[in-house]
Design a protein around this motif. Structure first.
Motif, PDB file in Angstrom:
ATOM      1  N   LYS A 162      28.818 -18.004   4.883  1.00 49.78           N
ATOM      2  CA  LYS A 162      29.061 -19.442   4.292  1.00 49.78           C
ATOM      3  C   LYS A 162      30.622 -19.895   4.437  1.00 49.78           C
ATOM      4  CE  LYS A 162      25.782 -19.156   0.840  1.00 49.78           C
ATOM      5  NZ  LYS A 162      24.792 -19.795  -0.609  1.00 49.78           N
ATOM      6  N   ARG A 163      31.181 -18.078   4.191  1.00 49.67           N
ATOM      7  CA  ARG A 163      32.786 -18.598   4.624  1.00 49.67           C
ATOM      8  C   ARG A 163      33.501 -19.405   6.114  1.00 49.67           C
ATOM      9  NH1 ARG A 163      37.089 -18.341   6.559  1.00 49.67           N
ATOM     10  NH2 ARG A 163      35.997 -17.636   8.362  1.00 49.67           N
ATOM     11  N   ALA A 164      32.453 -18.939   7.114  1.00 47.37           N
ATOM     12  CA  ALA A 164      33.024 -19.403   8.172  1.00 47.37           C
ATOM     13  C   ALA A 164      32.775 -20.543   8.359  1.00 47.37           C
ATOM     14  CB  ALA A 164      32.124 -17.991   9.343  1.00 47.37           C
ATOM     15  N   VAL A 165      31.315 -21.074   7.818  1.00 44.58           N
ATOM     16  CA  VAL A 165      31.497 -22.487   8.239  1.00 44.58           C
ATOM     17  C   VAL A 165      31.949 -23.066   7.306  1.00 44.58           C
ATOM     18  CG1 VAL A 165      28.966 -23.963   7.478  1.00 44.58           C
ATOM     19  CG2 VAL A 165      28.615 -21.843   8.687  1.00 44.58           C
ATOM     20  N   SER A 166      32.495 -23.174   6.543  1.00 47.05           N
ATOM     21  CA  SER A 166      33.363 -23.395   5.485  1.00 47.05           C
ATOM     22  C   SER A 166      34.110 -24.025   6.123  1.00 47.05           C
ATOM     23  CB  SER A 166      33.437 -23.005   4.262  1.00 47.05           C
ATOM     24  OG  SER A 166      34.842 -23.818   3.645  1.00 47.05           O
ATOM     25  N   GLN A 167      34.679 -23.352   6.497  1.00 52.03           N
ATOM     26  CA  GLN A 167      36.459 -23.219   6.916  1.00 52.03           C
ATOM     27  C   GLN A 167      36.497 -23.924   8.823  1.00 52.03           C
ATOM     28  OE1 GLN A 167      38.242 -18.996   8.898  1.00 52.03           O
ATOM     29  NE2 GLN A 167      39.193 -19.939  10.987  1.00 52.03           N
ATOM     30  N   TYR A 168      35.054 -23.488   9.738  1.00 49.17           N
ATOM     31  CA  TYR A 168      35.020 -24.769  10.221  1.00 49.17           C
ATOM     32  C   TYR A 168      34.885 -26.109  10.029  1.00 49.17           C
ATOM     33  CZ  TYR A 168      32.147 -27.697  13.667  1.00 49.17           C
ATOM     34  OH  TYR A 168      32.116 -29.209  14.725  1.00 49.17           O
ATOM     35  N   LEU A 169      33.679 -26.025   8.645  1.00 46.18           N
ATOM     36  CA  LEU A 169      34.131 -28.025   8.328  1.00 46.18           C
ATOM     37  C   LEU A 169      35.108 -28.601   7.907  1.00 46.18           C
ATOM     38  CD1 LEU A 169      31.091 -27.938   6.218  1.00 46.18           C
ATOM     39  CD2 LEU A 169      31.194 -28.553   7.904  1.00 46.18           C
ATOM     40  N   HIS A 170      36.131 -27.344   7.330  1.00 43.93           N
ATOM     41  CA  HIS A 170      37.595 -27.600   6.460  1.00 43.93           C
ATOM     42  C   HIS A 170      38.615 -28.561   8.284  1.00 43.93           C
ATOM     43  CE1 HIS A 170      41.144 -27.748   5.072  1.00 43.93           C
ATOM     44  NE2 HIS A 170      41.428 -26.490   6.081  1.00 43.93           N
ATOM     45  N   SER A 171      38.451 -26.709   9.372  1.00 40.15           N
ATOM     46  CA  SER A 171      38.700 -27.906  10.332  1.00 40.15           C
ATOM     47  C   SER A 171      38.804 -28.906  10.701  1.00 40.15           C
ATOM     48  CB  SER A 171      38.560 -26.610  11.287  1.00 40.15           C
ATOM     49  OG  SER A 171      39.236 -25.147  11.242  1.00 40.15           O
ATOM     50  N   TRP A 172      37.258 -29.174  11.370  1.00 39.28           N
ATOM     51  CA  TRP A 172      36.279 -30.390  12.317  1.00 39.28           C
ATOM     52  C   TRP A 172      36.974 -31.878  10.404  1.00 39.28           C
ATOM     53  CZ3 TRP A 172      33.456 -34.685  10.970  1.00 39.28           C
ATOM     54  CH2 TRP A 172      33.273 -35.275  11.714  1.00 39.28           C
ATOM     55  N   ASN A 173      37.729 -31.220   9.833  1.00 37.45           N
ATOM     56  CA  ASN A 173      37.795 -32.837   9.004  1.00 37.45           C
ATOM     57  C   ASN A 173      38.960 -32.680   8.947  1.00 37.45           C
ATOM     58  OD1 ASN A 173      35.270 -33.704   7.210  1.00 37.45           O
ATOM     59  ND2 ASN A 173      35.421 -31.343   5.580  1.00 37.45           N
ATOM     60  N   MET A 174      40.153 -31.821   9.553  1.00 39.93           N
ATOM     61  CA  MET A 174      41.200 -32.006   9.627  1.00 39.93           C
ATOM     62  C   MET A 174      41.837 -32.383  10.868  1.00 39.93           C
ATOM     63  SD  MET A 174      42.745 -31.202   6.725  1.00 39.93           S
ATOM     64  CE  MET A 174      44.768 -31.358   6.931  1.00 39.93           C
ATOM     65  N   GLY A 175      41.255 -32.211  11.529  1.00 39.55           N
ATOM     66  CA  GLY A 175      40.975 -33.369  13.624  1.00 39.55           C
ATOM     67  C   GLY A 175      41.639 -31.786  13.804  1.00 39.55           C
ATOM     68  N   GLU A 176      41.805 -30.485  13.433  1.00 38.69           N
ATOM     69  CA  GLU A 176      41.813 -29.514  15.065  1.00 38.69           C
ATOM     70  C   GLU A 176      41.016 -28.132  15.290  1.00 38.69           C
ATOM     71  OE1 GLU A 176      44.699 -27.985  11.035  1.00 38.69           O
ATOM     72  OE2 GLU A 176      42.880 -26.643  11.338  1.00 38.69           O
ATOM     73  N   VAL A 177      39.633 -29.600  14.667  1.00 36.65           N
ATOM     74  CA  VAL A 177      38.835 -28.336  16.336  1.00 36.65           C
ATOM     75  C   VAL A 177      38.229 -29.893  16.242  1.00 36.65           C
ATOM     76  CG1 VAL A 177      36.226 -27.374  16.119  1.00 36.65           C
ATOM     77  CG2 VAL A 177      38.586 -26.007  14.910  1.00 36.65           C
ATOM     78  N   THR A 178      37.573 -30.242  17.243  1.00 37.03           N
ATOM     79  CA  THR A 178      36.210 -31.537  18.193  1.00 37.03           C
ATOM     80  C   THR A 178      35.650 -30.827  18.472  1.00 37.03           C
ATOM     81  OG1 THR A 178      37.688 -31.178  20.195  1.00 37.03           O
ATOM     82  CG2 THR A 178      38.651 -33.027  18.437  1.00 37.03           C
ATOM     83  N   GLU A 179      35.289 -29.882  18.530  1.00 41.32           N
ATOM     84  CA  GLU A 179      33.059 -28.843  19.954  1.00 41.32           C
ATOM     85  C   GLU A 179      32.699 -28.758  18.381  1.00 41.32           C
ATOM     86  OE1 GLU A 179      35.001 -25.889  22.865  1.00 41.32           O
ATOM     87  OE2 GLU A 179      35.382 -25.502  20.459  1.00 41.32           O
TER      88      GLU A 179
END
Length: 294
Positions: A120-137
């Protein structure tokens, strides 16, 4: 095996109390309630938390070159205890050498490591990075790449602890389960304050922190501005409570960006890959982490 402290280069053999840098550090984990904990500890009359959350001072690639005077300047030195929260300190793959620098400069520091269900922490980190525009994949596109290994490494809690236990005594590191902190906050606050040598305090009201469903509604331009070069200035000028109110207001005005979901087979793979580390973590800490999915 612990490393003999005598082989660690120190700037001075004798540290005066007024010269100390910090008394305790919340080293992580990212997306495990560290902002909430920062806001709680800021309310303690004996504690000065760093003016900038996530100073990242002990990271060579970030702020270590600024020197101890810059770091010392992050605190109200009239308070009895100085503490900071930098979840990047528990990302050994991305930022190696942090435990050694902390030990070299602050060998008596008390450390706090807040752990959340690793998937759950890993998924949350991805969602945070995606929302911040740091990850687009998408998660599927990310699998097997740098970002995937980065979020998985951050969830490899036993390995992160190994890096610290090379230098610090086990008694200096308090491991807290995020899920239990939420369900029994006063019990864990009492343990944290005892660990860092602060007097007891009644648990203040807790606000919801860094919710992804809020971040996904805040305009991307605003997020990038608030997390970019202006972040230290904005942090200094705007209180945490006001920042939360502004974020909530902006979230109400914006439209949601829908982040891609993790395919169930990928989640199964993540659980399988993380299971050996979770088993080792339970043996290391003696804690059950019974609320986790692994």
């Amino acid at each position: 095996m612990k490393i003999d402290p005598s082989i660690i280069e120190t700037s001075s053999l004798v540290r005066r109390d007024e010269d100390r840098l910090v008394d305790f550090i919340v080293i992580g984990a990212m997306r495990a309630g560290t902002t909430m904990l920062q806001d709680i500890l800021e309310k303690h009359p004996q504690i000065s938390m760093a003016r900038v959350k996530e100073t990242d001072y002990f990271i060579a690639e970030k702020n270590y070159a600024r020197g101890p005077d810059w770091y010392r300047g992050q605190f109200d030195t009239t308070r009895a205890l100085r503490g900071e929260v930098s979840p990047n300190y528990a990302k050994a793959r991305d930022f190696p050498g942090v435990p050694q620098r902390i030990f070299r400069d602050c060998p008596d520091a008390r450390l706090i490591y807040v752990l959340r269900d690793p998937v759950k922490r890993a998924v949350s980190q991805y969602l945070h990075s995606w929302n911040m525009g740091e990850v687009t994949e998408t998660p599927a596109q990310m699998a097997g790449g740098h970002e995937y290994f980065s979020i998985m490494d951050t969830s490899n809690y036993a390995a992160q602890l190994d890096a610290y236990l090379q230098y610090f005594d086990r008694s200096q590191i308090l491991v807290i389960e995020f899920e239990s902190l939420i369900s029994a906050p006063q019990v864990h606050l009492d343990a944290i304050l005892a660990h860092i040598g602060a007097s007891p305090m009644q648990m203040p009201g807790m606000d919801r922190q860094n919710a992804n469903d809020e971040l996904e509604r805040v305009p991307m331009a605003v997020l990038k501005l608030s997390q970019g070069r202006l972040r230290p200035l904005l942090t200094r000028l705007i209180s945490p409570a006001l920042r939360r109110r502004l974020r909530q207001m902006l979230a109400r005005l914006g439209s949601a960006r829908v982040a891609p979901c993790f395919p169930e087979p990928m989640l199964v793979t993540m659980r399988s890959e993380l299971a050996p580390e979770v088993s080792r973590l339970r043996k290391m800490t003696g804690q059950e982490f019974s609320k986790w999915s692994i």
